[in-house]
Design a protein around this motif. Structure first.
Motif, PDB file in Angstrom:
ATOM      1  N   ASP A 106       0.875  -1.176   0.000  1.00 22.99           N
ATOM      2  CA  ASP A 106       0.000   0.000   0.000  1.00 22.99           C
ATOM      3  C   ASP A 106       0.912   1.227   0.000  1.00 22.99           C
ATOM      4  OD1 ASP A 106      -1.957   1.915   0.349  1.00 22.99           O
ATOM      5  OD2 ASP A 106      -2.391   1.358   2.437  1.00 22.99           O
ATOM      6  N   GLN A 107       1.362   1.594  -1.178  1.00 22.63           N
ATOM      7  CA  GLN A 107       2.352   2.671  -1.271  1.00 22.63           C
ATOM      8  C   GLN A 107       1.905   3.978  -0.626  1.00 22.63           C
ATOM      9  OE1 GLN A 107       4.891   3.140  -4.693  1.00 22.63           O
ATOM     10  NE2 GLN A 107       4.159   1.200  -5.538  1.00 22.63           N
ATOM     11  N   PRO A 108       0.659   4.412  -0.782  1.00 28.27           N
ATOM     12  CA  PRO A 108       0.250   5.665  -0.128  1.00 28.27           C
ATOM     13  C   PRO A 108       0.406   5.642   1.394  1.00 28.27           C
ATOM     14  CG  PRO A 108      -1.321   5.094  -1.838  1.00 28.27           C
ATOM     15  CD  PRO A 108      -0.392   3.913  -1.684  1.00 28.27           C
ATOM     16  N   ALA A 109       0.351   4.478   2.002  1.00 30.50           N
ATOM     17  CA  ALA A 109       0.494   4.364   3.458  1.00 30.50           C
ATOM     18  C   ALA A 109       1.898   4.749   3.917  1.00 30.50           C
ATOM     19  CB  ALA A 109       0.163   2.950   3.912  1.00 30.50           C
ATOM     20  N   PHE A 110       2.868   4.739   3.017  1.00 31.39           N
ATOM     21  CA  PHE A 110       4.250   5.035   3.375  1.00 31.39           C
ATOM     22  C   PHE A 110       4.665   6.479   3.062  1.00 31.39           C
ATOM     23  CE2 PHE A 110       4.218   0.432   2.791  1.00 31.39           C
ATOM     24  CZ  PHE A 110       4.845   0.010   3.949  1.00 31.39           C
ATOM     25  N   LEU A 111       3.797   7.246   2.434  1.00 26.37           N
ATOM     26  CA  LEU A 111       4.159   8.614   2.056  1.00 26.37           C
ATOM     27  C   LEU A 111       4.615   9.413   3.262  1.00 26.37           C
ATOM     28  CD1 LEU A 111       1.298   9.369  -0.503  1.00 26.37           C
ATOM     29  CD2 LEU A 111       3.720   9.013  -0.999  1.00 26.37           C
ATOM     30  N   PRO A 112       5.606  10.259   3.144  1.00 27.75           N
ATOM     31  CA  PRO A 112       6.184  10.772   1.907  1.00 27.75           C
ATOM     32  C   PRO A 112       7.263   9.873   1.283  1.00 27.75           C
ATOM     33  CG  PRO A 112       7.207  11.877   3.742  1.00 27.75           C
ATOM     34  CD  PRO A 112       6.164  10.942   4.313  1.00 27.75           C
ATOM     35  N   GLU A 113       7.522   8.714   1.891  1.00 23.02           N
ATOM     36  CA  GLU A 113       8.494   7.803   1.304  1.00 23.02           C
ATOM     37  C   GLU A 113       7.909   7.214   0.018  1.00 23.02           C
ATOM     38  OE1 GLU A 113      10.072   4.908   4.022  1.00 23.02           O
ATOM     39  OE2 GLU A 113       9.901   6.292   5.691  1.00 23.02           O
ATOM     40  N   GLU A 114       8.789   7.024  -0.971  1.00 23.75           N
ATOM     41  CA  GLU A 114       8.352   6.495  -2.258  1.00 23.75           C
ATOM     42  C   GLU A 114       9.446   5.627  -2.860  1.00 23.75           C
ATOM     43  OE1 GLU A 114       6.510   9.281  -5.142  1.00 23.75           O
ATOM     44  OE2 GLU A 114       7.189  10.817  -3.722  1.00 23.75           O
ATOM     45  N   PHE A 115       9.043   4.751  -3.774  1.00 25.14           N
ATOM     46  CA  PHE A 115      10.023   4.010  -4.553  1.00 25.14           C
ATOM     47  C   PHE A 115       9.569   3.925  -6.000  1.00 25.14           C
ATOM     48  CE2 PHE A 115       7.169   0.482  -3.701  1.00 25.14           C
ATOM     49  CZ  PHE A 115       7.263  -0.324  -4.830  1.00 25.14           C
ATOM     50  N   ARG A 116      10.542   3.758  -6.866  1.00 24.55           N
ATOM     51  CA  ARG A 116      10.299   3.566  -8.296  1.00 24.55           C
ATOM     52  C   ARG A 116      11.241   2.466  -8.779  1.00 24.55           C
ATOM     53  NH1 ARG A 116       6.978   6.535  -6.883  1.00 24.55           N
ATOM     54  NH2 ARG A 116       6.296   8.527  -7.678  1.00 24.55           N
ATOM     55  N   LEU A 117      10.762   1.675  -9.722  1.00 24.71           N
ATOM     56  CA  LEU A 117      11.598   0.631 -10.301  1.00 24.71           C
ATOM     57  C   LEU A 117      12.325   1.147 -11.529  1.00 24.71           C
ATOM     58  CD1 LEU A 117       9.235  -2.471 -10.038  1.00 24.71           C
ATOM     59  CD2 LEU A 117      11.213  -1.913  -8.617  1.00 24.71           C
ATOM     60  N   GLY A 118      13.534   0.620 -11.704  1.00 24.22           N
ATOM     61  CA  GLY A 118      14.334   0.908 -12.885  1.00 24.22           C
ATOM     62  C   GLY A 118      14.838  -0.398 -13.468  1.00 24.22           C
ATOM     63  N   ASP A 119      15.892  -0.327 -14.253  1.00 25.49           N
ATOM     64  CA  ASP A 119      16.493  -1.508 -14.876  1.00 25.49           C
ATOM     65  C   ASP A 119      17.317  -2.269 -13.851  1.00 25.49           C
ATOM     66  OD1 ASP A 119      17.707  -3.404 -16.522  1.00 25.49           O
ATOM     67  OD2 ASP A 119      19.198  -1.990 -17.274  1.00 25.49           O
ATOM     68  N   ARG A 120      16.782  -3.369 -13.336  1.00 22.96           N
ATOM     69  CA  ARG A 120      17.441  -4.173 -12.310  1.00 22.96           C
ATOM     70  C   ARG A 120      17.799  -3.321 -11.092  1.00 22.96           C
ATOM     71  NH1 ARG A 120      22.426  -6.695 -15.078  1.00 22.96           N
ATOM     72  NH2 ARG A 120      22.392  -4.668 -16.072  1.00 22.96           N
ATOM     73  N   ALA A 121      16.964  -2.334 -10.820  1.00 22.33           N
ATOM     74  CA  ALA A 121      17.224  -1.418  -9.706  1.00 22.33           C
ATOM     75  C   ALA A 121      15.914  -0.872  -9.153  1.00 22.33           C
ATOM     76  CB  ALA A 121      18.106  -0.267 -10.171  1.00 22.33           C
ATOM     77  N   LEU A 122      15.989  -0.476  -7.894  1.00 22.87           N
ATOM     78  CA  LEU A 122      14.870   0.179  -7.243  1.00 22.87           C
ATOM     79  C   LEU A 122      15.417   1.454  -6.615  1.00 22.87           C
ATOM     80  CD1 LEU A 122      12.149  -1.309  -5.010  1.00 22.87           C
ATOM     81  CD2 LEU A 122      13.590   0.491  -4.057  1.00 22.87           C
ATOM     82  N   TYR A 123      14.744   2.561  -6.881  1.00 22.40           N
ATOM     83  CA  TYR A 123      15.120   3.858  -6.313  1.00 22.40           C
ATOM     84  C   TYR A 123      14.202   4.116  -5.127  1.00 22.40           C
ATOM     85  CZ  TYR A 123      17.216   4.531 -10.946  1.00 22.40           C
ATOM     86  OH  TYR A 123      17.947   4.396 -12.098  1.00 22.40           O
ATOM     87  N   LEU A 124      14.783   4.424  -3.975  1.00 16.78           N
ATOM     88  CA  LEU A 124      14.006   4.681  -2.767  1.00 16.78           C
ATOM     89  C   LEU A 124      14.270   6.096  -2.275  1.00 16.78           C
ATOM     90  CD1 LEU A 124      12.259   3.822  -0.296  1.00 16.78           C
ATOM     91  CD2 LEU A 124      14.389   3.009   0.757  1.00 16.78           C
ATOM     92  N   TYR A 125      13.203   6.865  -2.142  1.00 19.30           N
ATOM     93  CA  TYR A 125      13.271   8.183  -1.525  1.00 19.30           C
ATOM     94  C   TYR A 125      12.765   8.030  -0.100  1.00 19.30           C
ATOM     95  CZ  TYR A 125      11.873  12.863  -0.144  1.00 19.30           C
ATOM     96  OH  TYR A 125      11.705  14.031   0.552  1.00 19.30           O
ATOM     97  N   ALA A 126      13.655   8.274   0.860  1.00 17.78           N
ATOM     98  CA  ALA A 126      13.328   8.169   2.280  1.00 17.78           C
ATOM     99  C   ALA A 126      13.779   9.466   2.951  1.00 17.78           C
ATOM    100  CB  ALA A 126      14.026   6.963   2.899  1.00 17.78           C
ATOM    101  N   PRO A 127      12.890  10.432   3.107  1.00 12.71           N
ATOM    102  CA  PRO A 127      13.279  11.756   3.608  1.00 12.71           C
ATOM    103  C   PRO A 127      13.990  11.764   4.950  1.00 12.71           C
ATOM    104  CG  PRO A 127      10.898  11.653   3.223  1.00 12.71           C
ATOM    105  CD  PRO A 127      11.474  10.335   2.849  1.00 12.71           C
ATOM    106  N   ASP A 128      13.718  10.777   5.815  1.00 13.22           N
ATOM    107  CA  ASP A 128      14.369  10.713   7.122  1.00 13.22           C
ATOM    108  C   ASP A 128      15.540   9.739   7.152  1.00 13.22           C
ATOM    109  OD1 ASP A 128      12.632  12.617   8.249  1.00 13.22           O
ATOM    110  OD2 ASP A 128      11.133  11.070   8.671  1.00 13.22           O
ATOM    111  N   GLY A 129      15.944   9.257   5.990  1.00 10.79           N
ATOM    112  CA  GLY A 129      17.064   8.323   5.907  1.00 10.79           C
ATOM    113  C   GLY A 129      16.603   6.879   5.944  1.00 10.79           C
ATOM    114  N   LEU A 130      17.470   6.002   5.505  1.00 12.44           N
ATOM    115  CA  LEU A 130      17.137   4.584   5.415  1.00 12.44           C
ATOM    116  C   LEU A 130      16.949   3.957   6.793  1.00 12.44           C
ATOM    117  CD1 LEU A 130      16.677   2.335   3.357  1.00 12.44           C
ATOM    118  CD2 LEU A 130      19.098   1.789   3.519  1.00 12.44           C
TER     119      LEU A 130
END
Length: 181
Positions: A120-144
């Motif tokens: 449930d991606q909206p439940a994690f906002l403002p954190e977000e992720f997007r898929l790429g080529d054999r990769a996942l980009y994670l935006y975590a405003p407070d750090g991993l």
């Protein structure tokens, strides 16, 4: 000669699977690789090779580590062109973010959105992720370290059958630079 980055998963964390970087450099040189360098203590190495491909080189490095240190380590190997493409394809405004806010998880193979459909991606906002080529980009405003989404994405059931290892944005950029030199 092609320049590669080897990404070792889960070494030198909490005193487990200790791989001193000087010994890793020596090991890689012993495999016949040139231009060997390491970056940080978290399992990043750069080298050149005129034989093999990413998959065979990863297997060779993993086998050498097991023989030398007595434990298995998942290894991903990626060439400069791939690392550059991952950096350039970042869907988040990397230049505007702190490095601790942006991470890339590299996968051993292609991953489709279906794997993460149950989240449930909206439940994690403002954190977000997007898929790429054999990769996942994670935006975590407070750090991993404080990321609930990062913790969820790392669950074994989501990563079943695939090797995954994450790097912060500074490391993503540095590895692309080191392999391009």
């Amino acid at each position: 000669m092609t320049t590669y980055a080897a990404l070792l998963r889960g070494i030198n964390v909490g005193g487990n699977k200790k791989v001193p970087m000087a010994e890793l450099r020596t090991l890689l040189q012993g495999l016949g690789y040139g231009g060997v360098a390491t970056y940080l203590q978290s399992g990043n190495a750069v080298f050149t090779s005129d034989h093999g491909d990413e998959q065979s080189l990863a297997a060779e490095v993993g086998q050498a580590i097991e023989k030398r240190f007595g434990f298995t380590v998942d290894v991903l190997v990626r060439d400069h062109a791939y690392l550059k493409a991952v950096r350039e394809a970042c869907p988040f405004p990397a230049a505007e973010l702190e490095a601790k806010q942006l991470h890339v998880t590299y996968f051993s193979g292609p991953v489709d959105a279906e794997r993460f459909a149950s989240l449930d991606q909206p439940a994690f906002l403002p954190e977000e992720f997007r898929l790429g080529d054999r990769a996942l980009y994670l935006y975590a405003p407070d750090g991993l370290g404080r990321s609930k989404l990062g913790e969820t994405l790392a669950r074994p059931r989501l990563l079943k059958g695939i090797v995954a290892t994450s790097r912060n944005w500074n490391t993503v950029v540095k590895l692309e630079e080191l392999t391009g030199a």
